[in-house]
Write an enzyme that holds these catalytic residues in place. Structure first.
Site, PDB file in Angstrom:
ATOM      1  N   GLU A 197       0.808  -1.219   0.000  1.00 50.95           N
ATOM      2  CA  GLU A 197       0.000   0.000   0.000  1.00 50.95           C
ATOM      3  C   GLU A 197       0.847   1.279   0.000  1.00 50.95           C
ATOM      4  O   GLU A 197       0.793   2.076   0.960  1.00 50.95           O
ATOM      5  CB  GLU A 197      -0.928   0.010   1.222  1.00 50.95           C
ATOM      6  CG  GLU A 197      -1.897  -1.141   1.262  1.00 50.95           C
ATOM      7  CD  GLU A 197      -3.005  -0.953   2.305  1.00 50.95           C
ATOM      8  OE1 GLU A 197      -2.939   0.013   3.081  1.00 50.95           O
ATOM      9  OE2 GLU A 197      -3.938  -1.763   2.318  1.00 50.95           O
TER      10      GLU A 197
ATOM     11  N   GLU B 203      -5.132  -8.662   0.782  1.00 50.92           N
ATOM     12  CA  GLU B 203      -5.751  -8.279   2.064  1.00 50.92           C
ATOM     13  C   GLU B 203      -7.228  -8.050   1.832  1.00 50.92           C
ATOM     14  O   GLU B 203      -7.634  -7.505   0.801  1.00 50.92           O
ATOM     15  CB  GLU B 203      -5.173  -6.978   2.639  1.00 50.92           C
ATOM     16  CG  GLU B 203      -3.877  -7.115   3.376  1.00 50.92           C
ATOM     17  CD  GLU B 203      -3.402  -5.801   4.005  1.00 50.92           C
ATOM     18  OE1 GLU B 203      -4.251  -5.032   4.502  1.00 50.92           O
ATOM     19  OE2 GLU B 203      -2.186  -5.559   3.980  1.00 50.92           O
TER      20      GLU B 203
HETATM   21  C1  BG6 Z   1      -4.094  -2.288   5.516  1.00 51.20           C
HETATM   22  C2  BG6 Z   1      -2.672  -2.372   5.969  1.00 51.20           C
HETATM   23  O1  BG6 Z   1      -4.306  -1.005   5.069  1.00 51.20           O
HETATM   24  O2  BG6 Z   1      -5.127  -2.450   6.428  1.00 51.20           O
HETATM   25  C3  BG6 Z   1      -2.493  -3.004   7.338  1.00 51.20           C
HETATM   26  O3  BG6 Z   1      -1.854  -2.993   5.027  1.00 51.20           O
HETATM   27  C4  BG6 Z   1      -3.598  -2.574   8.270  1.00 51.20           C
HETATM   28  O4  BG6 Z   1      -1.216  -2.716   7.812  1.00 51.20           O
HETATM   29  C5  BG6 Z   1      -4.925  -3.044   7.683  1.00 51.20           C
HETATM   30  O5  BG6 Z   1      -3.416  -2.986   9.578  1.00 51.20           O
HETATM   31  C6  BG6 Z   1      -6.146  -2.733   8.530  1.00 51.20           C
HETATM   32  O6  BG6 Z   1      -6.271  -1.373   8.754  1.00 51.20           O
HETATM   33  P1  BG6 Z   1      -6.272  -0.748  10.202  1.00 51.20           P
HETATM   34  O7  BG6 Z   1      -6.065   0.698   9.996  1.00 51.20           O
HETATM   35  O8  BG6 Z   1      -7.603  -1.037  10.788  1.00 51.20           O
HETATM   36  O9  BG6 Z   1      -5.159  -1.380  10.924  1.00 51.20           O
END
Ligand code: BG6
Length: 470
Positions: free
Chosen positions: A168, A366
């Site tokens: 990202e 993800e």
């Molecule tokens: C993604 C990232 O954007 O989302 C992670 O690659 C992150 O590092 C995940 O933890 C979830 O988002 P957040 O802000 O709830 O941790």
């Protein structure tokens, strides 16, 4: 109408996390990262004031964790390598033999247990001393990154299944230069554009270095991509959506996958005097060294509309000069994280990659649901009964399945995340894991979703009411 959805042979079932979010400091020696530094400076920025000092203590518990990966059906898993651990003198200097030993032991353990290591090189965790030199705004940092990347290829190339240059890359630009959720939290679009350009250049230079070594593995990038939907077909809404799409989606996708920058973006930056500085040769490097595989992080769509109000011409230049977020009536929300849940977005995204990016080999890198106070859903044995997460996974995967049937080259699905991990400024507020973590004792317990995940992976599919697909 229930139907068994079967996925292609050798589909990658797994999950992901990153070094800073899961390892803990360990005892190898490690340079201070921007996160550790920021916590010292402003702990109030972090939910419940929890630092990344211990996190999920994976450094000390990796053997137990690999067994948990197995028990939850992983055949692949994405980790990241900590630049600060590899180069404890601040991201430069001498490589750390103890860090090499740790990552080699971890990846060997994974391979021996049938879990393919997907390895990412940069996941938001800049060594603080390099940030002091300008972070991604500095070419010196680009050079240091290429050295870090090359060292990792040499030290771990025999153990890694696929490599990724960045996770990202848009995140740190928005966070550090526009929206204040990453260090140093300034507001300056032009400096952000410079940092973005150098990130793209660093990606290309790392790929160039990788190709020289002739590995059988591939190298790519993980991008957070949200399809952008206009409120209506009104030309002003469509124009707003096109600008948002250029700024947030094509800005990294085009140069990192196609080797070119979107015309709309370049014209916009020129018109508003926000162009970064670069050398002509940089464009050649970017053109010639593009991703060989693409990870798609998908959480929510972007819904936008034309601005209703004028802008303050004395305020800083911001993407919001061109649009407003559209709060669509009736949308379904993950209220804990404040993100819309829209499963069909994952399908639209896959089709975009099929149709506009040469159907490059890709996977869902993800996707996941962060929920606060999950203890509420614990049964008497202490297991979290997270039916909502199982539904979330199935609903998204059903659309991935449909995309594959329509010719998309989607090779796997990695959930965010494996064991509940530390999440930047949100720390442990929202839990995403297939395995729950007791912060006080570090005890790990497989959630109901972890059991479901194991079965789904074993069956290479699941039973689903396909009438839910639109
Ligand atoms: C993604 C990232 O954007 O989302 C992670 O690659 C992150 O590092 C995940 O933890 C979830 O988002 P957040 O802000 O709830 O941790």
């Amino acid at each position: 109408m229930n139907q068994q959805l079967n996925f292609p042979k050798d589909f990658w079932w797994g999950s992901a996390w990153s070094a800073e979010q899961a390892e803990g400091r360990g005892d190898t020696g490690k340079a201070e990262t921007v996160w550790e530094h920021w916590f010292k400076e402003e702990p109030n920025r972090f939910y419940n004031r929890i630092s990344s000092e211990v996190t999920t203590d994976h450094f000390n518990r990796y053997q137990e964790d690999v067994q948990l990966m197995k028990q939850t059906g992983h055949n692949s898993f994405r980790l990241s390598i900590s630049w600060a651990r590899m180069f404890p003198d601040g991201g430069v200097g001498t490589v750390n033999p103890k860090a090499i030993t740790f990552y080699r032991k971890l990846m060997t353990e994974m391979n021996e247990n049938g879990i393919k290591p997907f390895v990412n090189l940069y996941h938001f965790d800049m060594p603080f001393l390099l940030q002091e030199k300008g972070g991604w705004e500095s070419r010196e940092v680009v050079d240091a990154y290429v050295r870090f990347a090359t060292t990792c290829f040499e030290e771990f190339g025999d153990l890694v299944y696929h490599w990724f240059t960045f996770n990202e890359p848009l995140g740190p630009i928005l966070g550090s230069y526009l929206e204040g959720f990453h260090y140093p939290g300034i507001v300056d679009f032009k400096r952000g554009a410079q940092a973005a350009f150098h990130t793209i250049l660093a990606h290309a230079l790392a790929i160039e270095a990788f190709k020289k070594q002739g590995y059988s593995s591939k190298i790519g990038v993980i991008l957070n991509l949200s399809p952008t939907y206009p409120r209506s077909q009104n030309p002003a809404d469509i124009e707003a959506a096109e600008i948002v799409d250029a700024l947030y989606t094509r800005s990294f996708l085009d140069p990192m996958v196609k080797g070119t920058f979107p015309t709309k973006l370049v014209e916009l930056l020129k018109e508003y005097h926000q162009m970064p500085e670069f050398e002509e040769q940089d464009l050649v490097i970017i053109k010639e060294n593009t991703a060989q595989i693409l990870g798609l992080n998908y959480y929510e769509p972007r819904r936008v509309k034309a601005r209703l109000t004028g802008i303050n011409p004395n305020g800083p230049f911001l993407p919001e000069w061109f649009y407003e977020n559209y709060d669509m009536p009736g949308k379904r929300m993950n209220v804990y994280r404040g993100w819309e849940i829209y499963e069909k977005g994952i399908y639209d995204l896959c089709l975009d990659i099929r149709d506009n990016y040469g159907n490059i080999e890709a996977f869902i890198s993800e996707n996941g649901m962060g929920v606060a106070d999950e203890e509420r859903f614990m049964d008497e044995t202490g297991q979290v009964i997270d039916e909502y997460r199982i539904d979330y996974i199935k609903d998204h995967l059903a659309y991935v399945h449909k995309a594959i049937q329509e010719g998309c080259q989607i090779k796997g699905y990695h959930l965010w995340t494996f064991i509940d991990c530390w999440s930047w400024i949100n720390t442990y507020k929202n839990r995403y894991g297939l395995v729950s973590l007791d912060l006080a004792t570090q005890k790990r317990t497989i959630k109901k979703s972890g059991e479901f995940y194991q079965k789904m992976s074993q069956d290479n599919g699941f039973d689903y009411d396909v009438s839910k697909l639109v």
